[in-house]
Design an enzyme around this catalytic site. Structure first.
Site, mmCIF file in Angstrom:
data_model
loop_
_atom_site.group_PDB
_atom_site.id
_atom_site.type_symbol
_atom_site.label_atom_id
_atom_site.label_comp_id
_atom_site.label_asym_id
_atom_site.label_seq_id
_atom_site.Cartn_x
_atom_site.Cartn_y
_atom_site.Cartn_z
ATOM 1 N N SER A 57 3.932 2.429 8.318
ATOM 2 C CA SER A 57 3.847 1.281 7.266
ATOM 3 C C SER A 57 5.037 1.007 6.614
ATOM 4 C CB SER A 57 2.639 1.971 6.100
ATOM 5 O OG SER A 57 1.149 1.841 6.990
ATOM 6 N N HIS A 81 0.733 -1.214 -0.036
ATOM 7 C CA HIS A 81 0.000 0.058 -0.024
ATOM 8 C C HIS A 81 1.027 1.212 0.073
ATOM 9 C CE1 HIS A 81 -0.079 -0.331 4.628
ATOM 10 N NE2 HIS A 81 0.161 1.223 4.533
ATOM 11 N N ASP A 121 1.131 -7.668 2.092
ATOM 12 C CA ASP A 121 1.268 -6.150 2.061
ATOM 13 C C ASP A 121 2.686 -5.768 1.705
ATOM 14 O OD1 ASP A 121 0.849 -3.610 1.893
ATOM 15 O OD2 ASP A 121 -0.551 -3.448 3.396
HETATM 16 N N1 ARG Z 1 -4.637 0.334 7.340
HETATM 17 C C1 ARG Z 1 -3.279 0.466 6.996
HETATM 18 C C2 ARG Z 1 -2.613 1.810 7.411
HETATM 19 O O1 ARG Z 1 -2.921 2.641 7.393
HETATM 20 C C3 ARG Z 1 -3.473 0.647 5.137
HETATM 21 C C4 ARG Z 1 -4.022 -0.442 4.744
HETATM 22 C C5 ARG Z 1 -4.165 -0.274 3.207
HETATM 23 N N2 ARG Z 1 -5.103 -1.292 2.776
HETATM 24 C C6 ARG Z 1 -6.396 -1.181 2.179
HETATM 25 N N3 ARG Z 1 -7.179 -2.168 2.132
HETATM 26 N N4 ARG Z 1 -6.836 0.190 2.225
HETATM 27 O O2 ARG Z 1 -1.301 1.587 7.553
#
Ligand code: ARG
Length: 716
Positions: free
Chosen positions: A649, A85, A221
């Site tokens: 992330s 992501h 991811d």
């Molecule tokens: N929740 C994750 C974060 O903010 C991002 C994940 C992205 N994936 C998605 N399905 N939108 O670090």
């Protein structure tokens, strides 16, 4: 026997962890504040091996990735590992409907095949230091916040100039503990970063928005990039003569596997936490700001989705934007729920009551006596404004034509009013910015977006909004469709050709009458506005918030020993740690998930849970090789109790020996209040197991040459 084991296990799991997992620590403080604790938990490195200014250390393998994410260096030739992501935008940009790397995945066979996105940079951390005394000795409590800020900014500029070595480094001085401490950070940026490989989207984003922020999780991811430099290893703009960066340090990869209570630390760039936020601030967020954010985001998502579903080209244009909006839409709703369930406002009010008592003692009163009342008065005054501004921000974030006409319009006006020599000088930059602005948007989507967002903004705000929005809203019952259609017909900003025609023949008067320019200018002016009646409350609030944090530390009423996250490099340490047993997870212990669990979620042709035949076949043959765990399963994700937030992330998860065991990519919805209050029992970091990453590269994608580049530790 088995039952007894389970009971003992449940008992052990319910004991509070003896040592802290809360905290986002500065690397330069590890030795003094955390080292003994970390050693007890299983760290085998010395503080110097984590952070040393002169010798290579872990910090040399951690980079900030394109400003908003984290990544690690995992080979001696500049290979960069981050989340899928985090690479998403670049991957989408490098994809077309015909060569759809986002959808199908991509692996460069050789260096020559690695793909350069338009702009992508990584930032290495060189060193940091404390400049609190130097800065704070220049200011005092009688100054207004404005005066204070001006003096501090002047000193910051000096510190930056003293440390940037003639422009070689980027230096950033940041305030911590709400302006009670200052540190500077020295960075080195590399701007030639290329895509090496990515799994297909249905692996890299498996579970989509349904599973986002949720555990049990099965998401691959990750994506891989490479840093390029000139022949001397220095940062250089893109050139085909650039070569892979010879890494100063890279993380070895350990594929022995993780187990409950194993030491785990994460280094990265957490974006923002509000652990010191006053009760009324949290209350304002729950009741005014976040609900508006959630509603505005959802509207934006629905409009994007409608058009994205109709065409793969449009999908590629908006996929990254959609994911970003959806991510925080779910996050903010989760925060409303979690902060409400935790009664966070009540807890904070209790502390503030104690603080107020302390603050009104004779010896403290002059300095701290008004702190709480100033803070509460400010939030009372700004609740409706904040709601309005969150609808406005949703509009500005999702509608290109709410911002572009004014921002570009100002550049056009500047250009139009220069002499010929100056015009020639600024033209190339202006043209580049026009090129960048007029790529990748779909006009019908943009029209509907602007009309719908204006409608929502006008109908929901109990606070003055720009005159043009309120007037048209009143006339048309908040239906902005025909106004937007009409404005798009008349404006020059809806096509590159018209803007280019303007440059050939500039007419500032016509620009000022352009309907989208007028709208956009009113919206952005509103966004930046500071009404007169707020100047003093805002000043007092800022001073009081700073004093609140100072007083909470001085009085010992807050035990927090680390500053809020603000996109500076931090370390968090803790353990691999299960959540209470969850019937949805079929793994032996609820701290990891497996490929089997992922296959169980498979829904053919679903937009979030579809899998390709190859994945299904590979699951059947169970060809996991050295990546299997002791039960013969392929591990996919695992949990640690580290303290992270957005911006972390892509951060490496590192074991006690300094080796890579996974990469952080998410938090769990139960602990969504974590940015405000850390939950010792429920807060977890969700990580991709490095064995799954390697299996995906090596076996699933047949890109073994990448795995061969790594330093792999396999002690089993
Ligand atoms: N929740 C994750 C974060 O903010 C991002 C994940 C992205 N994936 C998605 N399905 N939108 O670090």
């Amino acid at each position: 026997m088995k039952k007894l084991c389970l009971l003992i296990m449940a008992f052990i799991l319910s004991l509070p962890s003896a040592l802290a997992n809360e905290g986002m620590w500065f690397l330069m403080h590890i030795e003094r504040l955390n080292y003994r604790d970390m050693q007890k938990m299983g760290l085998q490195l010395t503080p110097d091996e984590i952070y040393s200014i002169n010798n290579q250390s872990l910090k040399d393998a951690i980079v900030q990735f394109n400003g908003g994410c984290t990544a690690s260096i995992i080979s001696d030739s500049g290979l960069v590992l981050t989340n899928h992501h985090c690479g998403y935008n670049a991957i989408a940009e490098l994809s077309t409907a015909e060569q759809n790397h986002l959808k199908n995945g991509f692996w460069a066979d050789s260096l020559a095949d690695e793909m350069k996105p338009e702009s992508l940079y990584v930032r290495f951390f060189v060193r940091m230091d404390d400049v609190s005394k130097r800065i704070l000795s220049l200011v005092n409590d009688t100054m207004s916040e404005k005066e204070r800020e001006a003096i501090i900014n002047k000193e910051i500029a000096k510190i930056e100039a003293e440390n940037n070595e003639g422009g070689k480094y980027t230096v950033s001085v940041r305030s911590f503990y709400q302006g009670n401490e200052y540190y500077y950070f020295v960075y080195e940026d590399y701007n030639d970063v290329r895509l090496v490989g990515t799994p297909p989207e249905n692996v890299g984003k498996y579970g989509g928005d349904t599973d986002n922020w949720e555990w049990p999780r099965h998401t691959g991811d990750f994506s891989l990039f490479r840093v390029y430099a000139n022949k001397n290893g220095e940062p250089a703009e893109y050139s085909k003569n650039n070569v892979p960066l010879q890494s100063k340090y890279h993380l070895p990869v350990n594929i022995d596997g993780v187990h409950e209570d194993d030491f785990a630390m994460i280094l990265g760039y957490p974006g923002r936490t509000n652990r010191w936020m006053p009760a009324s601030g949290v209350e304002q967020n729950i009741n005014y700001s976040y609900p508006a954010w959630v509603e505005g985001s959802k509207l934006g998502m629905d409009v994007m989705k409608k058009y994205m579903d109709q065409s793969e080209d449009v999908n590629l244009m908006y996929a990254s934007k959609y994911a970003g909006v959806a991510n925080y839409w779910k996050n903010r709703q989760g925060m409303i729920d979690a902060l409400t369930a935790h009664k966070t406002v009540k807890t904070k009010r209790k502390t503030e009551k104690k603080f107020n008592k302390w603050a009104n003692k004779k010896q403290n009163k002059a300095k701290y006596g008004d702190v709480i009342s100033n803070i509460n008065a400010y939030y009372d005054l700004t609740n409706e404004k904040s709601k309005q501004s969150n609808y406005l921000v949703s509009l500005l974030r999702t509608s290109k034509f709410s911002t572009l006409p004014f921002s570009l319009g100002q550049s056009l006006e500047y250009y139009a009013t220069q002499n010929e020599a100056k015009k020639a000088e600024v033209l190339p930059k202006l043209e580049a910015s026009i090129d960048a602005s007029y790529k990748d948007f779909y006009l019908p989507l943009e029209k509907e977006m602007l009309a719908k967002q204006l409608g929502l903004y006008a109908s929901k705000s109990n606070y003055p909004i720009p005159s043009i929005v309120s007037e048209i809203g009143k006339k048309n019952n908040n239906d902005f469709t025909s106004y937007v259609n009409d404005s798009f017909d008349k404006s020059i900003f809806t096509s590159k050709e018209q803007v280019e025609a303007f440059i050939k023949n500039p007419d500032v008067e016509a620009l000022h009458k352009d309907p989208l320019y007028i709208l956009s200018s009113q919206l952005l002016t509103k966004y930046r506005e500071m009404p007169d009646n707020l100047v003093k409350p805002e000043n007092d609030y800022q001073a009081s918030y700073r004093l609140l944090v100072q007083g909470l530390r001085e009085s010992g009423l807050s035990k927090i020993q680390y500053p809020d996250a603000n996109s500076t490099l931090r370390l968090t340490y803790g353990k691999v740690r299960a959540l209470p047993k969850d019937a949805r997870n079929d793994a032996n212990i609820n701290n990891y998930t497996t490929l089997e669990g992922m296959i169980n979620k498979y829904v053919p042709n679903d937009s979030e849970f579809d899998l390709d035949q190859r994945m299904l076949d590979m699951y059947e043959t169970k060809d996991y090789g050295r990546y299997a765990n002791e039960y013969g399963q392929l591990p996919v994700n695992f949990l640690t109790d580290n303290d992270i937030t957005g911006g972390n992330s892509g951060s490496p998860v590192i074991n006690g020996k300094g080796e890579l065991i996974g990469l952080a990519f998410d938090g769990n919805i139960e602990a969504m209040a974590g940015d405000v209050i850390f939950d010792k029992d429920l807060q977890r970091t969700i990580n991709v197991d490095i064995r799954y990453v390697l299996w995906l590269i090596d076996k699933y994608s047949n890109a073994k040459h990448i795995v061969d580049e790594l330093t792999i530790i396999n002690d089993k």
